[in-house]
Design an enzyme around this catalytic site. Structure first.
Site, PDB file in Angstrom:
ATOM      1  N   TYR A 134      55.128  59.161  50.416  1.00  0.00           N
ATOM      2  CA  TYR A 134      54.406  59.592  51.611  1.00  0.00           C
ATOM      3  C   TYR A 134      53.844  58.354  52.300  1.00  0.00           C
ATOM      4  O   TYR A 134      52.906  57.731  51.808  1.00  0.00           O
ATOM      5  CB  TYR A 134      53.302  60.566  51.211  1.00  0.00           C
ATOM      6  CG  TYR A 134      52.459  61.114  52.328  1.00  0.00           C
ATOM      7  CD1 TYR A 134      52.828  61.017  53.668  1.00  0.00           C
ATOM      8  CD2 TYR A 134      51.266  61.773  52.039  1.00  0.00           C
ATOM      9  CE1 TYR A 134      52.039  61.539  54.671  1.00  0.00           C
ATOM     10  CE2 TYR A 134      50.465  62.309  53.034  1.00  0.00           C
ATOM     11  CZ  TYR A 134      50.853  62.190  54.355  1.00  0.00           C
ATOM     12  OH  TYR A 134      50.059  62.712  55.345  1.00  0.00           O
ATOM     13  N   LYS A 162      58.403  61.069  53.051  1.00  0.00           N
ATOM     14  CA  LYS A 162      57.713  61.739  54.157  1.00  0.00           C
ATOM     15  C   LYS A 162      57.174  60.630  55.049  1.00  0.00           C
ATOM     16  O   LYS A 162      56.282  59.887  54.648  1.00  0.00           O
ATOM     17  CB  LYS A 162      56.587  62.624  53.621  1.00  0.00           C
ATOM     18  CG  LYS A 162      55.715  63.250  54.699  1.00  0.00           C
ATOM     19  CD  LYS A 162      54.534  63.985  54.076  1.00  0.00           C
ATOM     20  CE  LYS A 162      53.576  64.508  55.125  1.00  0.00           C
ATOM     21  NZ  LYS A 162      52.372  65.154  54.528  1.00  0.00           N
TER      22      LYS A 162
END
Length: 294
Positions: A134, A162
């Site tokens: 992330y 992400k």
């Protein structure tokens, strides 16, 4: 790890006294599954993970896994700026039955690229679970550079990133160099369609709490070659997405959900409840969105 087109970074409902409202957690899970969510991220930033204790996170992961009961993929947010603490929580998430984990870039410490590589590699080595990296430099201050992501993508269980850098050039560089099976998801709702257009796989969404089905329509239209229709849906969604982030997340999306009879508005300090003026501003945007035919 198959997380579909739309993963929702799930809110954590609280009671007025600040405790986790597990009955409402169940309601939110059922709502998300019924409204276009392919997978659920529990204990992410939208779930107010910075204010959840380790024990609360473990209890929440266990509860969501049990409630979902294999209907959609469950990803547990186990990353932090403490490598060993992340390993410990990852091990508990694996024992709890999570399908995968999400690891945020180490915040506040400001590690260099080598430090971030070693952080993620150590956690990956500690688990058999698939991993979503992330990258969110707006919150963590550090940016996981494309070459670091590509180096990490060679580790078999690191399978997704992400990307919430907002930098489509960076995302393109990752997509161009990634091995088969490594996917890029948007961490920004408003960049879902642009990322799909350059080869991305979908979005880890906040807006899907309230417009998940409409977002699925947009993704489906794009994938089926109906690009003008996809663009039209994107254009309709964008003002609502902006309104959802007009205040620190997740206060507005929690308020928006209560308009659908789901969850509660309560947040943990230092996030605050919406003022009447903030509610009114969101209501205006919501009413305009409801008039649109998607």
């Amino acid at each position: 790890m198959n997380i579909g087109s739309i993963a929702t970074a799930m809110i954590t409902p609280f009671r007025e006294d600040g405790s986790i409202h597990f009955e409402m957690v169940s309601d939110v899970v059922e709502h998300l599954i019924a409204n276009g969510t392919d997978s659920i991220v529990v204990c992410g930033t939208t779930g107010e993970s910075p204010t959840l204790s380790h024990d609360e996170k473990v209890a929440l992961i266990r509860f969501v896994v049990k409630t979902v009961h294999n209907r959609v993929t469950v990803i547990a947010g186990t990353g932090s700026n403490n490598t060993q603490a992340s390993i410990d929580l990852t091990n508990e998430a694996e024992a709890a039955g999570a399908d995968g984990i999400m690891l945020v870039a180490p915040y506040y410490n400001k590690p260099n690229q080598r430090g971030m590589y070693e952080h993620f590699a150590a956690i990956a080595q500690s688990t058999t679970l698939p991993i979503m990296l992330y990258n969110i430099p707006g919150r963590s201050i550090v940016n996981i550079q494309p070459q670091t992501v590509l180096q990490l993508s060679k580790i078999p269980n690191i399978q997704i990133v992400k990307e919430a850098s907002g930098n489509l050039d960076q995302m393109t560089e990752i997509l161009a160099g990634a091995p088969d099976g490594f996917t890029v998801y948007s961490g920004d709702d408003g960049l879902t369609l642009p990322l799909l257009s350059i080869g991305g796989a979908g979005v880890v969404s906040v807006a899907a709490h309230v417009v998940g089905n409409d977002m699925q329509k947009m993704v489906k239209a794009f994938k089926e070659g109906r690009h003008e229709e996809a663009a039209s849906i994107h254009q309709a969604l964008l003002p609502l997405i902006r309104a959802l982030f007009a205040t620190p997340n997740p206060s507005t999306v929690k308020y928006a959900l209560t308009k659908l009879g789901i969850g509660s508005e309560y947040v943990r300090s230092p996030i605050t409840l919406l003022t009447d003026e903030e509610k009114s501003a969101f209501d205006d945007v919501w009413q305009e969105y409801e008039k649109k035919q998607i």
